[in-house]
Motif scaffolding. Structure first.
Motif, mmCIF file in Angstrom:
data_model
loop_
_atom_site.group_PDB
_atom_site.id
_atom_site.type_symbol
_atom_site.label_atom_id
_atom_site.label_comp_id
_atom_site.label_asym_id
_atom_site.label_seq_id
_atom_site.Cartn_x
_atom_site.Cartn_y
_atom_site.Cartn_z
ATOM 1 N N GLN A 156 0.768 -1.090 0.089
ATOM 2 C CA GLN A 156 0.046 -0.067 0.015
ATOM 3 C C GLN A 156 0.932 1.215 -0.090
ATOM 4 N N GLU A 157 0.428 2.177 -0.818
ATOM 5 C CA GLU A 157 1.293 3.227 -0.909
ATOM 6 C C GLU A 157 0.550 4.281 -1.557
ATOM 7 N N ARG A 158 1.267 5.779 -1.425
ATOM 8 C CA ARG A 158 0.582 6.804 -2.215
ATOM 9 C C ARG A 158 1.199 6.976 -3.461
ATOM 10 N N SER A 159 0.303 7.259 -4.516
ATOM 11 C CA SER A 159 0.640 7.649 -5.881
ATOM 12 C C SER A 159 1.331 9.007 -5.875
ATOM 13 N N VAL A 160 2.575 8.965 -6.578
ATOM 14 C CA VAL A 160 3.141 10.381 -6.910
ATOM 15 C C VAL A 160 2.372 11.197 -7.992
ATOM 16 N N ILE A 161 1.448 10.501 -8.793
ATOM 17 C CA ILE A 161 1.173 11.162 -9.641
ATOM 18 C C ILE A 161 -0.338 11.773 -9.471
ATOM 19 N N ASP A 162 -1.014 11.299 -8.782
ATOM 20 C CA ASP A 162 -2.337 11.976 -8.351
ATOM 21 C C ASP A 162 -2.621 11.830 -6.898
ATOM 22 N N LEU A 163 -1.657 11.341 -5.853
ATOM 23 C CA LEU A 163 -1.361 11.602 -4.591
ATOM 24 C C LEU A 163 -2.726 10.723 -3.736
ATOM 25 N N VAL A 164 -3.288 9.606 -4.713
ATOM 26 C CA VAL A 164 -4.208 8.812 -4.102
ATOM 27 C C VAL A 164 -3.511 7.559 -3.487
ATOM 28 N N ASN A 165 -3.960 7.387 -2.258
ATOM 29 C CA ASN A 165 -3.549 5.955 -1.563
ATOM 30 C C ASN A 165 -3.930 4.719 -2.106
ATOM 31 N N ARG A 166 -3.255 3.780 -2.554
ATOM 32 C CA ARG A 166 -3.891 2.843 -3.229
ATOM 33 C C ARG A 166 -2.720 1.468 -2.817
ATOM 34 N N TYR A 167 -3.616 0.324 -2.993
ATOM 35 C CA TYR A 167 -2.951 -1.001 -2.722
ATOM 36 C C TYR A 167 -2.590 -1.559 -3.997
ATOM 37 N N TYR A 168 -1.416 -1.875 -4.129
ATOM 38 C CA TYR A 168 -0.806 -2.326 -5.505
ATOM 39 C C TYR A 168 -0.557 -3.917 -5.541
ATOM 40 N N VAL A 169 -1.094 -4.254 -6.622
ATOM 41 C CA VAL A 169 -0.639 -5.732 -7.099
ATOM 42 C C VAL A 169 0.087 -5.598 -8.506
ATOM 43 N N HIS A 170 1.020 -6.167 -8.370
ATOM 44 C CA HIS A 170 1.962 -6.359 -9.787
ATOM 45 C C HIS A 170 2.643 -7.635 -10.021
ATOM 46 N N THR A 171 3.133 -7.891 -11.229
ATOM 47 C CA THR A 171 3.728 -8.737 -11.744
ATOM 48 C C THR A 171 4.832 -8.458 -12.862
#
Length: 504
Positions: free
Chosen positions: A247-262
């Motif tokens: 979970q981290e805050r986006s540097v583009i739109d400053l929205v806190n999100r939970y990220y899933v990636h591969t």
């Protein structure tokens, strides 16, 4: 004395009221916590499935382009191909894959970066691409397949693309140019826009150096192509902990999100979905508000309920006498009897109507049981029933599963929160276990019994009749008997040719 007794009763009622309220609050808090976990798990699992599905799609397309690129390298270094007439040579160099919808161009560049062969034009378009990163990367030995930064094409009116490139080497390994295949970023735009994302969520394709290739939805209307994420905490965590959500805050739109990636196979690309934590749990917050209102209403009504407690206690003796008289246990098998099953069924049906979970029912009958009684005697038949009851209890594992004697040689197994495939798996285990058991220790001549099982599964709604589930299971059992016994048939199965069935 009477006053003391009444005061004691009043104090006891107050204590009971406080305990009841505390229990209600605790139960609701636990249910809300479990609901929170289930809601969050559903959102994250959905994101994981989406990431894996889209990554597989991108990987397939990149694999196709890479294979075409390898074919181009082989053909462009083949003297026989190069000796062909120019129009035929172009057809050999660039196969049908070069005309794919999102494949921009396939090019062969000479040692100076000039276009030597061109899939999009004959004679080739004039441009020098020596300054491109995909050309510079291939000037190094054994560079392999290189995936470029996004760029605006000079030969396709600024169309934003990425490129895959391979080195052309001579017989002695000398650098002889570069083979290039470009993929339009419009491919990712179309792919990502076709995904149904929750409000506030995003999907991004990121190069391994932190360059954003495409983001949807974007903040600039063009996919934020080329945005540098190297300094962001989110990209740092992607690099440090591949495939681990965070979970981290986006540097583009400053929205806190939970990220899933591969990562996409061996390519230097990472696909990421960011779930907006506030939007993902919006429905749960509504449920929380409703639950708080319900708790407050319940507390208001609790006084009325407690006042009824004394009457309930007075009637408890009568109820116990009634329960004792009715006796809910089958004397022969020590299983719950038909009445106990009916009560349990109504309870599970109400639970299914509240939760929406599926309820499965297996109705089973001992095949040719009358023959067992006639040939071996009723004491042996009673032993068979008792031993089969033990097998049934050993065949179900979960605390909520319910086994009862339905009547005569019929038994019933109730499986809450069990879908049709799971119910069939358990029923098949019961059938096999019954077939494998020693039916009698008193009469060695009875070597084996078999059972036929009818299955039914239903997700109940308020007002649905429990009897319908029993009827469906009974119809399936009748069909199992008609198809040759010793088998499991689920209600709704379509058996067109009984002779084609495998006899167990």
């Amino acid at each position: 004395m009477e006053t003391t007794r009444r005061a004691s009763q009043g104090f006891a009622i107050q204590i009971m009221t406080a305990i009841a309220i505390a229990l209600i609050i605790a139960a609701q808090a636990w249910a809300l916590w479990r609901s929170y976990q289930a809601t969050w798990l559903l959102e994250t699992r959905s994101a994981e499935n989406t990431v894996n599905s889209i990554a597989a799609n991108i990987e397939r397309n990149l694999n196709v382009i890479e294979l075409s690129l390898l074919g181009l390298v082989e053909a462009a270094t083949d003297a026989a191909v190069l000796a062909l007439p120019p129009d035929l040579r172009n057809r050999v160099l660039f196969d049908s894959s070069a005309s794919a919808r999102y494949l921009g161009s396939m090019l062969v560049l000479d040692v100076d970066g000039n276009i030597k062969f061109d899939s999009g034009a004959f004679p080739p378009r004039v441009a020098n691409l020596r300054d491109r990163d995909y050309f510079q990367a291939q000037m190094k030995p054994r560079a392999g397949t290189f995936v470029s930064l996004p760029f605006e094409s000079r030969i396709r009116n600024g169309d934003v693309s990425i490129a895959l490139s391979r080195q052309l080497a001579g017989p002695d390994g000398d650098f002889e140019g570069v083979a290039v295949a470009t993929l339009r970023v419009a491919y990712f735009k179309t792919l990502f826009e076709g995904i149904s994302l929750a409000p506030g969520s995003i999907i991004s394709l990121i190069r391994s150096d932190g360059t954003l290739i495409y983001r949807h939805p974007s903040t600039d209307g063009r996919g934020n192509v080329g945005f540098d994420l190297r300094g962001s905490n989110a990209f740092r965590r992607i690099k440090e902990h591949p495939n681990i959500p965070f979970q981290e805050r986006s540097v583009i739109d400053l929205v806190n999100r939970y990220y899933v990636h591969t990562q996409i196979a061996s390519y230097p690309l990472v696909l990421s979905i960011g779930i907006s934590t506030s939007e993902a749990m919006r429905s749960w917050y509504r449920q929380l508000a409703i639950s708080i209102a319900v708790i407050l209403g319940t507390i208001v009504l609790i006084a009325v309920i407690i006042r009824s407690l004394r009457l309930a206690l007075a009637r408890s003796v009568e109820i116990e006498d009634e329960l004792e008289r009715l006796s809910l246990t089958d004397a022969l098998t020590d299983l719950p009897n038909r009445r106990a099953f009916d009560l349990a069924l109504h309870t599970e049906v109400r639970r299914s109507a509240r939760s929406g979970a599926e309820l499965s029912l297996a109705l089973l009958d001992i095949d040719h049981f009358k023959r067992v009684n006639d040939q071996h005697g009723h004491p042996v038949g009673d032993e068979v029933l008792h031993r089969l009851a033990r097998v049934l209890l050993g065949s179900v594992r979960r605390p909520g599963d319910y086994v009862a004697r339905y009547g005569g040689e019929e038994f019933v197994v109730m499986l809450p929160s069990t879908e049709p495939d799971g119910a069939r798996h358990i029923a098949e285990a019961i059938r096999r276990n019954a077939e494998a058991m020693a039916p009698s220790l008193k009469d060695a001549g009875l070597r084996q019994i078999t059972v036929s099982i009818g299955l039914a599964t239903q997700s109940f709604k308020p007002g649905d009749r429990p009897e319908d589930l029993v009827r469906q299971a009974d119809e399936a059992l009748y069909e199992a008997k008609g198809l040759g016994r010793n088998r499991v048939v689920a209600h709704g199965d379509r058996v067109r040719d009984a002779s084609a069935l495998e006899l167990h």
